[in-house]
Design a protein around this motif. Structure first.
Motif, mmCIF file in Angstrom:
data_model
loop_
_atom_site.group_PDB
_atom_site.id
_atom_site.type_symbol
_atom_site.label_atom_id
_atom_site.label_comp_id
_atom_site.label_asym_id
_atom_site.label_seq_id
_atom_site.Cartn_x
_atom_site.Cartn_y
_atom_site.Cartn_z
ATOM 1 N N TRP A 149 -5.558 4.401 -1.420
ATOM 2 C CA TRP A 149 -5.141 3.209 -2.180
ATOM 3 C C TRP A 149 -6.352 2.475 -2.744
ATOM 4 O O TRP A 149 -6.321 2.015 -3.888
ATOM 5 C CB TRP A 149 -4.330 2.296 -1.264
ATOM 6 C CG TRP A 149 -3.658 1.169 -1.966
ATOM 7 C CD1 TRP A 149 -2.489 1.212 -2.688
ATOM 8 C CD2 TRP A 149 -4.108 -0.190 -2.003
ATOM 9 N NE1 TRP A 149 -2.190 -0.038 -3.162
ATOM 10 C CE2 TRP A 149 -3.162 -0.917 -2.768
ATOM 11 C CE3 TRP A 149 -5.208 -0.859 -1.465
ATOM 12 C CZ2 TRP A 149 -3.284 -2.283 -3.002
ATOM 13 C CZ3 TRP A 149 -5.329 -2.221 -1.696
ATOM 14 C CH2 TRP A 149 -4.386 -2.921 -2.450
ATOM 15 N N ILE A 163 0.822 -1.207 0.000
ATOM 16 C CA ILE A 163 0.000 0.000 0.000
ATOM 17 C C ILE A 163 0.857 1.258 0.000
ATOM 18 O O ILE A 163 0.427 2.322 -0.441
ATOM 19 C CB ILE A 163 -0.969 -0.028 1.207
ATOM 20 C CG1 ILE A 163 -1.936 -1.226 1.044
ATOM 21 C CG2 ILE A 163 -1.750 1.270 1.335
ATOM 22 C CD1 ILE A 163 -2.891 -1.404 2.191
ATOM 23 N N GLU A 184 -7.813 4.623 -5.685
ATOM 24 C CA GLU A 184 -6.959 4.918 -6.834
ATOM 25 C C GLU A 184 -7.390 4.213 -8.129
ATOM 26 O O GLU A 184 -7.440 4.856 -9.185
ATOM 27 C CB GLU A 184 -5.502 4.567 -6.513
ATOM 28 C CG GLU A 184 -4.541 4.938 -7.624
ATOM 29 C CD GLU A 184 -3.093 4.692 -7.240
ATOM 30 O OE1 GLU A 184 -2.204 5.195 -7.948
ATOM 31 O OE2 GLU A 184 -2.845 3.985 -6.237
ATOM 32 N N GLN A 235 0.736 6.013 1.024
ATOM 33 C CA GLN A 235 -0.587 6.640 0.953
ATOM 34 C C GLN A 235 -1.537 6.009 1.973
ATOM 35 O O GLN A 235 -1.256 4.954 2.534
ATOM 36 C CB GLN A 235 -1.160 6.495 -0.453
ATOM 37 C CG GLN A 235 -1.370 5.078 -0.923
ATOM 38 C CD GLN A 235 -1.745 5.030 -2.390
ATOM 39 O OE1 GLN A 235 -2.521 5.845 -2.865
ATOM 40 N NE2 GLN A 235 -1.173 4.079 -3.123
#
Length: 220
Positions: free
Chosen positions: A99, A91, A102, A94
């Motif tokens: 994550w 991960i 995204e 972030q």
């Protein structure tokens, strides 16, 4: 007309450094079927998942996804049918929520953004505190990362879900929560690599056991 098998291995052989992991392996999954690949370390379980994603090429045999042969050209669009949960998800720095979100920023997934509305309901099913979403990946335990990765994969709602030891870092209660969640899936085809045996895997329609490698202490 019957739907093509979501996944099919036809006489696939895998070899590394002159050592054969698998020879003439065949497996066909039916739509919506849940199958567990079990076997000792080095038997080729994780390598079969890597083949499905195009990261490895078999020494012999053919692989098809949704009835289409897997080739260096076709893998680019066939991957859109697959979601992968790795044993050790990365991960990074972030937050967990960033994550998860995204993939939905990519043009290919724009039409799927409303599925993020399911996020609050998935967290308690997997014994995850919503506060985890604000934490960076570097601050999460291995088990928390595994469950966050499973949440992300479930939200994408791909036809085929690939799981590589998705509960290996979990305590028994959290592991059971993962298996209960997987048992409740309908419509998706599931192929999972696991070292677990016995009643814990009763949610699967069948378990396929791979033989030990020809040479011990090899790569899984």
């Amino acid at each position: 007309m019957a739907s093509p098998p979501p996944i099919e291995f036809d006489r696939v052989s895998l070899a590394f450094d002159g050592r054969t992991l698998l020879r003439d392996f065949s497996l066909r999954l039916a739509p919506g079927e849940k199958v567990v690949l079990a076997g000792p370390s080095g038997s080729g379980k994780s390598s079969l998942l890597a083949c499905l994603l195009g990261f490895l090429r078999p020494a012999a045999g053919q692989i098809a996804i949704q009835g289409e042969p897997l080739t260096p050209k076709s893998i680019w669009h066939l991957r859109r049918a697959l979601a992968l949960v790795q044993q050790e998800p990365d991960i990074g720095e972030q937050t967990a929520e960033a994550w998860i979100r995204e993939p939905f920023t990519f043009r290919a997934n724009e039409a799927l953004r409303d599925r993020l509305d399911r996020l609050p309901g998935l967290l308690p099913r997997l014994r995850l505190d919503p506060a985890l979403l604000r934490r960076k990946g570097t601050d999460l335990s291995g088990g928390e990362k595994q469950r966050i990765a499973l949440v992300a994969a479930l939200l994408l709602d791909r036809p085929v879900l690939l799981l590589d030891e998705p509960a290996s870092a979990l305590d028994p209660d959290s592991r059971q929560a993962v298996y209960d969640c997987l048992a409740g899936l309908s419509g998706q085809t599931l192929l999972m690599v696991s070292h677990d045996t016995g009643p814990a895997l009763d949610f699967a329609d069948r378990t396929v056991r791979l033989a030990p490698p020809e040479v011990p202490h090899g790569r899984d």
